[in-house]
Design a protein around this motif. Sequence first.
Motif, PDB file in Angstrom:
ATOM      1  N   PHE A  35       0.856  -1.172   0.000  1.00 28.36           N
ATOM      2  CA  PHE A  35       0.000   0.000   0.000  1.00 28.36           C
ATOM      3  C   PHE A  35       0.894   1.224   0.000  1.00 28.36           C
ATOM      4  CE2 PHE A  35      -2.668  -3.287   1.744  1.00 28.36           C
ATOM      5  CZ  PHE A  35      -3.863  -3.065   1.080  1.00 28.36           C
ATOM      6  N   ILE A  36       0.678   2.073  -0.971  1.00 26.07           N
ATOM      7  CA  ILE A  36       1.492   3.276  -1.103  1.00 26.07           C
ATOM      8  C   ILE A  36       0.588   4.479  -0.892  1.00 26.07           C
ATOM      9  CG2 ILE A  36       2.953   4.625  -2.649  1.00 26.07           C
ATOM     10  CD1 ILE A  36       3.568   1.952  -4.075  1.00 26.07           C
ATOM     11  N   ARG A  37       0.999   5.342  -0.008  1.00 25.33           N
ATOM     12  CA  ARG A  37       0.211   6.524   0.306  1.00 25.33           C
ATOM     13  C   ARG A  37       0.894   7.733  -0.293  1.00 25.33           C
ATOM     14  NH1 ARG A  37       0.817  10.218   4.497  1.00 25.33           N
ATOM     15  NH2 ARG A  37      -1.054  11.392   4.937  1.00 25.33           N
ATOM     16  N   HIS A  38       0.138   8.517  -1.029  1.00 27.08           N
ATOM     17  CA  HIS A  38       0.681   9.767  -1.560  1.00 27.08           C
ATOM     18  C   HIS A  38       0.620  10.798  -0.449  1.00 27.08           C
ATOM     19  CE1 HIS A  38       1.680  13.035  -4.191  1.00 27.08           C
ATOM     20  NE2 HIS A  38       0.610  13.674  -3.765  1.00 27.08           N
ATOM     21  N   ALA A  39       1.721  11.436  -0.176  1.00 29.24           N
ATOM     22  CA  ALA A  39       1.783  12.438   0.883  1.00 29.24           C
ATOM     23  C   ALA A  39       2.153  13.789   0.286  1.00 29.24           C
ATOM     24  CB  ALA A  39       2.807  12.022   1.927  1.00 29.24           C
ATOM     25  N   GLU A  40       1.786  14.846   0.986  1.00 28.58           N
ATOM     26  CA  GLU A  40       2.071  16.194   0.506  1.00 28.58           C
ATOM     27  C   GLU A  40       3.564  16.510   0.610  1.00 28.58           C
ATOM     28  OE1 GLU A  40      -0.235  20.150   1.380  1.00 28.58           O
ATOM     29  OE2 GLU A  40       1.335  19.871   2.889  1.00 28.58           O
ATOM     30  N   GLY A  41       4.130  16.944  -0.501  1.00 31.51           N
ATOM     31  CA  GLY A  41       5.521  17.371  -0.539  1.00 31.51           C
ATOM     32  C   GLY A  41       5.588  18.852  -0.874  1.00 31.51           C
ATOM     33  N   TYR A  42       6.778  19.414  -0.770  1.00 28.44           N
ATOM     34  CA  TYR A  42       6.946  20.850  -1.052  1.00 28.44           C
ATOM     35  C   TYR A  42       6.647  21.186  -2.505  1.00 28.44           C
ATOM     36  CZ  TYR A  42       8.575  21.640   3.643  1.00 28.44           C
ATOM     37  OH  TYR A  42       8.626  21.740   4.997  1.00 28.44           O
ATOM     38  N   HIS A  43       6.770  20.223  -3.401  1.00 32.47           N
ATOM     39  CA  HIS A  43       6.401  20.476  -4.791  1.00 32.47           C
ATOM     40  C   HIS A  43       4.889  20.663  -4.927  1.00 32.47           C
ATOM     41  CE1 HIS A  43       5.914  16.197  -4.229  1.00 32.47           C
ATOM     42  NE2 HIS A  43       5.246  16.102  -5.376  1.00 32.47           N
ATOM     43  N   ASN A  44       4.106  19.947  -4.098  1.00 33.56           N
ATOM     44  CA  ASN A  44       2.657  20.134  -4.103  1.00 33.56           C
ATOM     45  C   ASN A  44       2.285  21.527  -3.597  1.00 33.56           C
ATOM     46  OD1 ASN A  44       2.780  16.899  -2.927  1.00 33.56           O
ATOM     47  ND2 ASN A  44       1.814  17.327  -4.891  1.00 33.56           N
ATOM     48  N   VAL A  45       2.963  21.958  -2.544  1.00 36.33           N
ATOM     49  CA  VAL A  45       2.711  23.288  -1.983  1.00 36.33           C
ATOM     50  C   VAL A  45       3.037  24.364  -3.015  1.00 36.33           C
ATOM     51  CG1 VAL A  45       3.429  24.929  -0.188  1.00 36.33           C
ATOM     52  CG2 VAL A  45       3.091  22.515   0.383  1.00 36.33           C
ATOM     53  N   ALA A  46       4.133  24.192  -3.740  1.00 37.74           N
ATOM     54  CA  ALA A  46       4.539  25.178  -4.746  1.00 37.74           C
ATOM     55  C   ALA A  46       3.488  25.311  -5.841  1.00 37.74           C
ATOM     56  CB  ALA A  46       5.891  24.796  -5.349  1.00 37.74           C
ATOM     57  N   VAL A  48       0.278  24.743  -5.560  1.00 36.51           N
ATOM     58  CA  VAL A  48      -0.898  25.402  -4.979  1.00 36.51           C
ATOM     59  C   VAL A  48      -0.638  26.896  -4.841  1.00 36.51           C
ATOM     60  CG1 VAL A  48      -2.325  25.589  -2.899  1.00 36.51           C
ATOM     61  CG2 VAL A  48      -1.740  23.334  -3.801  1.00 36.51           C
ATOM     62  N   GLU A  49       0.539  27.253  -4.354  1.00 37.49           N
ATOM     63  CA  GLU A  49       0.871  28.667  -4.148  1.00 37.49           C
ATOM     64  C   GLU A  49       0.947  29.444  -5.457  1.00 37.49           C
ATOM     65  OE1 GLU A  49       4.464  28.606  -1.848  1.00 37.49           O
ATOM     66  OE2 GLU A  49       3.378  28.294   0.043  1.00 37.49           O
ATOM     67  N   THR A  50       1.444  28.816  -6.516  1.00 34.38           N
ATOM     68  CA  THR A  50       1.561  29.514  -7.797  1.00 34.38           C
ATOM     69  C   THR A  50       0.316  29.359  -8.660  1.00 34.38           C
ATOM     70  OG1 THR A  50       2.594  27.610  -8.898  1.00 34.38           O
ATOM     71  CG2 THR A  50       4.066  29.211  -7.849  1.00 34.38           C
ATOM     72  N   GLY A  51      -0.535  28.415  -8.320  1.00 32.64           N
ATOM     73  CA  GLY A  51      -1.767  28.215  -9.068  1.00 32.64           C
ATOM     74  C   GLY A  51      -1.604  27.406 -10.343  1.00 32.64           C
ATOM     75  N   SER A  52      -0.433  26.849 -10.563  1.00 33.90           N
ATOM     76  CA  SER A  52      -0.221  26.023 -11.755  1.00 33.90           C
ATOM     77  C   SER A  52       0.968  25.089 -11.530  1.00 33.90           C
ATOM     78  CB  SER A  52       0.046  26.889 -12.986  1.00 33.90           C
ATOM     79  OG  SER A  52       1.346  27.432 -12.938  1.00 33.90           O
ATOM     80  N   ASN A  53       1.193  24.241 -12.514  1.00 32.63           N
ATOM     81  CA  ASN A  53       2.334  23.324 -12.465  1.00 32.63           C
ATOM     82  C   ASN A  53       3.572  23.907 -13.143  1.00 32.63           C
ATOM     83  OD1 ASN A  53       0.923  21.357 -11.090  1.00 32.63           O
ATOM     84  ND2 ASN A  53       0.345  20.240 -12.933  1.00 32.63           N
ATOM     85  N   HIS A  54       3.502  25.149 -13.606  1.00 34.00           N
ATOM     86  CA  HIS A  54       4.629  25.749 -14.321  1.00 34.00           C
ATOM     87  C   HIS A  54       5.894  25.811 -13.461  1.00 34.00           C
ATOM     88  CE1 HIS A  54       2.351  26.682 -17.875  1.00 34.00           C
ATOM     89  NE2 HIS A  54       1.391  27.223 -17.121  1.00 34.00           N
ATOM     90  N   CYS A  55       5.733  25.885 -12.154  1.00 31.81           N
ATOM     91  CA  CYS A  55       6.908  25.931 -11.277  1.00 31.81           C
ATOM     92  C   CYS A  55       7.691  24.618 -11.303  1.00 31.81           C
ATOM     93  CB  CYS A  55       6.507  26.282  -9.852  1.00 31.81           C
ATOM     94  SG  CYS A  55       5.379  25.089  -9.097  1.00 31.81           S
ATOM     95  N   LEU A  56       7.094  23.584 -11.851  1.00 33.09           N
ATOM     96  CA  LEU A  56       7.768  22.283 -11.923  1.00 33.09           C
ATOM     97  C   LEU A  56       8.526  22.081 -13.233  1.00 33.09           C
ATOM     98  CD1 LEU A  56       4.935  20.033 -10.439  1.00 33.09           C
ATOM     99  CD2 LEU A  56       6.843  21.109  -9.227  1.00 33.09           C
TER     100      LEU A  56
END
Length: 79
Positions: A35-46, A48-56
């Motif tokens: 069982f693998i649980r997806h957990a919140e990482g700093y990339h997820n926070v980024a 949300v804060e920027t409103g898009s995935n462009h920061c990745l």
Amino acid sequence: DFSKAMVDDGFQYQLGPPESGFSIFLAERTKKVHFIRHAEGYHNVATVETGSNHCLLRGNAPASDHPLYDARLTRKGIQ
């Protein structure tokens, strides 16, 4: 009387190492489930804060050069 129900009936079982727990189930009929649980990482926070995935996005740079490469878990992600 079921005290000898499995004696000499060809029942095959597998005993794993002590840290795996004790098992007398048929080895051919058992499966190990991870069982693998997806957990919140700093990339997820980024994102949300920027409103898009462009920061990745990393352009032509190697993934390992990106500041969010292998992002750590946040406190919420660790819980």
